[in-house]
Enzyme design. Structure first.
Site, mmCIF file in Angstrom:
data_model
loop_
_atom_site.group_PDB
_atom_site.id
_atom_site.type_symbol
_atom_site.label_atom_id
_atom_site.label_comp_id
_atom_site.label_asym_id
_atom_site.label_seq_id
_atom_site.Cartn_x
_atom_site.Cartn_y
_atom_site.Cartn_z
ATOM 1 N N LYS A 9 0.928 -1.182 -0.080
ATOM 2 C CA LYS A 9 -0.046 -0.295 0.072
ATOM 3 C C LYS A 9 0.718 1.272 -0.005
ATOM 4 O O LYS A 9 2.137 1.354 0.114
ATOM 5 C CB LYS A 9 -0.984 0.089 1.164
ATOM 6 C CG LYS A 9 -1.846 -1.217 1.174
ATOM 7 C CD LYS A 9 -2.794 -1.131 2.674
ATOM 8 C CE LYS A 9 -3.686 -2.355 2.640
ATOM 9 N NZ LYS A 9 -4.386 -2.247 4.092
ATOM 10 N N TYR A 49 -12.497 -3.036 -2.380
ATOM 11 C CA TYR A 49 -12.760 -2.899 -1.089
ATOM 12 C C TYR A 49 -14.288 -2.916 -0.837
ATOM 13 O O TYR A 49 -14.704 -2.565 0.081
ATOM 14 C CB TYR A 49 -12.191 -1.810 -0.384
ATOM 15 C CG TYR A 49 -10.903 -1.871 0.034
ATOM 16 C CD1 TYR A 49 -10.336 -3.038 0.913
ATOM 17 C CD2 TYR A 49 -9.801 -0.913 -0.156
ATOM 18 C CE1 TYR A 49 -9.071 -3.154 1.236
ATOM 19 C CE2 TYR A 49 -8.714 -1.098 0.214
ATOM 20 C CZ TYR A 49 -8.050 -2.420 1.070
ATOM 21 O OH TYR A 49 -6.765 -2.673 1.359
ATOM 22 N N PHE A 57 -14.719 2.689 8.711
ATOM 23 C CA PHE A 57 -13.483 3.056 8.223
ATOM 24 C C PHE A 57 -13.346 3.091 6.684
ATOM 25 O O PHE A 57 -12.309 3.210 6.089
ATOM 26 C CB PHE A 57 -12.538 2.034 8.526
ATOM 27 C CG PHE A 57 -12.822 0.664 8.308
ATOM 28 C CD1 PHE A 57 -12.178 0.053 7.224
ATOM 29 C CD2 PHE A 57 -13.467 -0.304 9.460
ATOM 30 C CE1 PHE A 57 -12.512 -1.289 6.981
ATOM 31 C CE2 PHE A 57 -13.766 -1.571 8.771
ATOM 32 C CZ PHE A 57 -13.276 -2.088 7.771
ATOM 33 N N ARG A 102 3.482 -6.659 9.454
ATOM 34 C CA ARG A 102 2.733 -5.761 10.115
ATOM 35 C C ARG A 102 3.312 -5.260 11.523
ATOM 36 O O ARG A 102 3.390 -4.184 11.901
ATOM 37 C CB ARG A 102 1.186 -6.078 10.235
ATOM 38 C CG ARG A 102 0.695 -5.812 8.414
ATOM 39 C CD ARG A 102 -0.599 -6.412 8.551
ATOM 40 N NE ARG A 102 -1.559 -6.137 7.345
ATOM 41 C CZ ARG A 102 -2.602 -6.347 7.004
ATOM 42 N NH1 ARG A 102 -3.173 -7.497 7.383
ATOM 43 N NH2 ARG A 102 -3.093 -6.134 5.854
ATOM 44 N N ASN A 112 -1.446 -0.251 7.544
ATOM 45 C CA ASN A 112 -0.838 -1.486 7.914
ATOM 46 C C ASN A 112 -0.163 -2.097 6.713
ATOM 47 O O ASN A 112 0.209 -3.438 6.587
ATOM 48 C CB ASN A 112 -1.832 -2.601 8.605
ATOM 49 C CG ASN A 112 -2.908 -2.737 7.661
ATOM 50 O OD1 ASN A 112 -2.778 -2.215 6.426
ATOM 51 N ND2 ASN A 112 -4.128 -3.512 7.944
ATOM 52 N N HIS A 115 -1.856 -5.489 1.434
ATOM 53 C CA HIS A 115 -3.305 -6.352 1.318
ATOM 54 C C HIS A 115 -2.648 -7.369 0.765
ATOM 55 O O HIS A 115 -1.836 -7.808 0.060
ATOM 56 C CB HIS A 115 -3.989 -5.625 0.347
ATOM 57 C CG HIS A 115 -5.206 -6.474 -0.065
ATOM 58 N ND1 HIS A 115 -6.287 -6.728 0.785
ATOM 59 C CD2 HIS A 115 -5.288 -7.589 -1.147
ATOM 60 C CE1 HIS A 115 -7.127 -7.641 0.101
ATOM 61 N NE2 HIS A 115 -6.338 -7.991 -0.942
ATOM 62 N N GLU A 126 -9.722 -11.257 -6.982
ATOM 63 C CA GLU A 126 -8.976 -9.952 -6.821
ATOM 64 C C GLU A 126 -7.803 -9.973 -7.922
ATOM 65 O O GLU A 126 -7.540 -9.147 -8.520
ATOM 66 C CB GLU A 126 -8.288 -9.961 -5.493
ATOM 67 C CG GLU A 126 -9.129 -9.663 -4.454
ATOM 68 C CD GLU A 126 -8.777 -9.818 -2.981
ATOM 69 O OE1 GLU A 126 -9.506 -9.233 -2.037
ATOM 70 O OE2 GLU A 126 -7.421 -10.246 -2.869
#
Ligand code: DAT
Ligand code: MG
Length: 150
Positions: A9, A49, A57, A102, A112, A115, A126
Site C-alpha cells: 500500500k 474494497y 473505516f 505488520r 498496515n 493487502h 482480486e
C-alpha cells in the site's frame, strides 16, 4: 499451487519498504507471477474494497489506498494464500505476531502496509480485478525442487 494478490500500500511505497516486503516473500520461497507499480483509481479501490462498503473505516480506507502509488503483485506457491497472510500478520499491527511485516514495520491499522487475499475465491476475483491474463507469467525456478515438495 495457489495464487494470491498482494498489494504494498502507499505507506509501504512511501517508506521505501517495497524491497523489504518483496524480499520476505522471496525468502519464504514464494514465486512472483506478476507485478505492477501503479496509481489506484477510485473506481478500482471501490471495487477492491466493496466488501467493506458501509463500514466506518471505509472512506478512510479508500482515501488511503488512492493517496499515492502502490505495488500490486501476484505470488504463488503451495498454500500461498495462507502463507502470505501469515507473513503479513494480523490486520492490526499491535496484534500481529513478532516477525510479521505488520508487527515489524507498522503500528496503525490504517497504515498496515499490505493487502493479501483472504481465501481462494477472493484471490481469484482480486487477481482478475487487478491483472489481465497476459500479465500473469507462468514460469519455473531452478530452485523450485528445493522449496516445493511436489
Ligand atoms: P486485512 O487487510 O487484514 O485482510 P480486512 O480485510 O478486514 O483486513 O480490512 C481491510 C483493511 O481495512 C485493513 O487492512 C485495514 C482496514 N481496516 C479493517 N478493519 C479496520 C478497523 N476496525 N479500523 C480501521 N481500519 C480497518
Ligand atoms: Mg482483507
Amino acid at each position: 499451487m495457489e495464487r494470491t494478490l498482494v498489494l504494498i500500500k502507499p505507506d509501504g511505497v512511501q517508506r521505501g519498504l517495497v524491497g523489504e516486503i518483496i524480499s520476505r516473500l522471496e525468502r519464504r520461497g514464494l514465486r512472483i507471477v506478476a507485478a505492477k507499480f501503479m496509481q489506484v483509481s477510485r473506481d478500482l479501490a471501490e471495487r477492491h474494497y466493496a466488501v467493506h462498503k458501509g463500514k466506518p473505516f471505509y472512506p478512510g480506507l479508500i482515501d488511503y489506498i488512492t493517496s499515492a502509488p502502490v505495488m500490486a503483485m501476484v505470488w504463488e506457491g503451495p498454500n500461498a494464500i495462507a502463507a502470505v497472510r501469515q507473513t503479513m500478520g494480523a490486520t492490526r499491527p499491535t496484534e500481529a505476531a513478532p516477525g510479521t511485516v505488520r508487527h515489524d514495520l507498522g503500528l496503525e491499522v490504517g497504515r498496515n502496509l499490505t493487502h493479501a487475499s483472504d481465501g481462494p475465491q477472493t484471490a481469484s476475483t482480486e487477481i482478475d480485478l487487478w491483472f489481465k491474463q497476459d500479465e500473469l507469467v507462468s514460469w519455473r525456478r531452478d530452485l523450485d525442487r528445493w522449496i516445493f515438495e511436489e
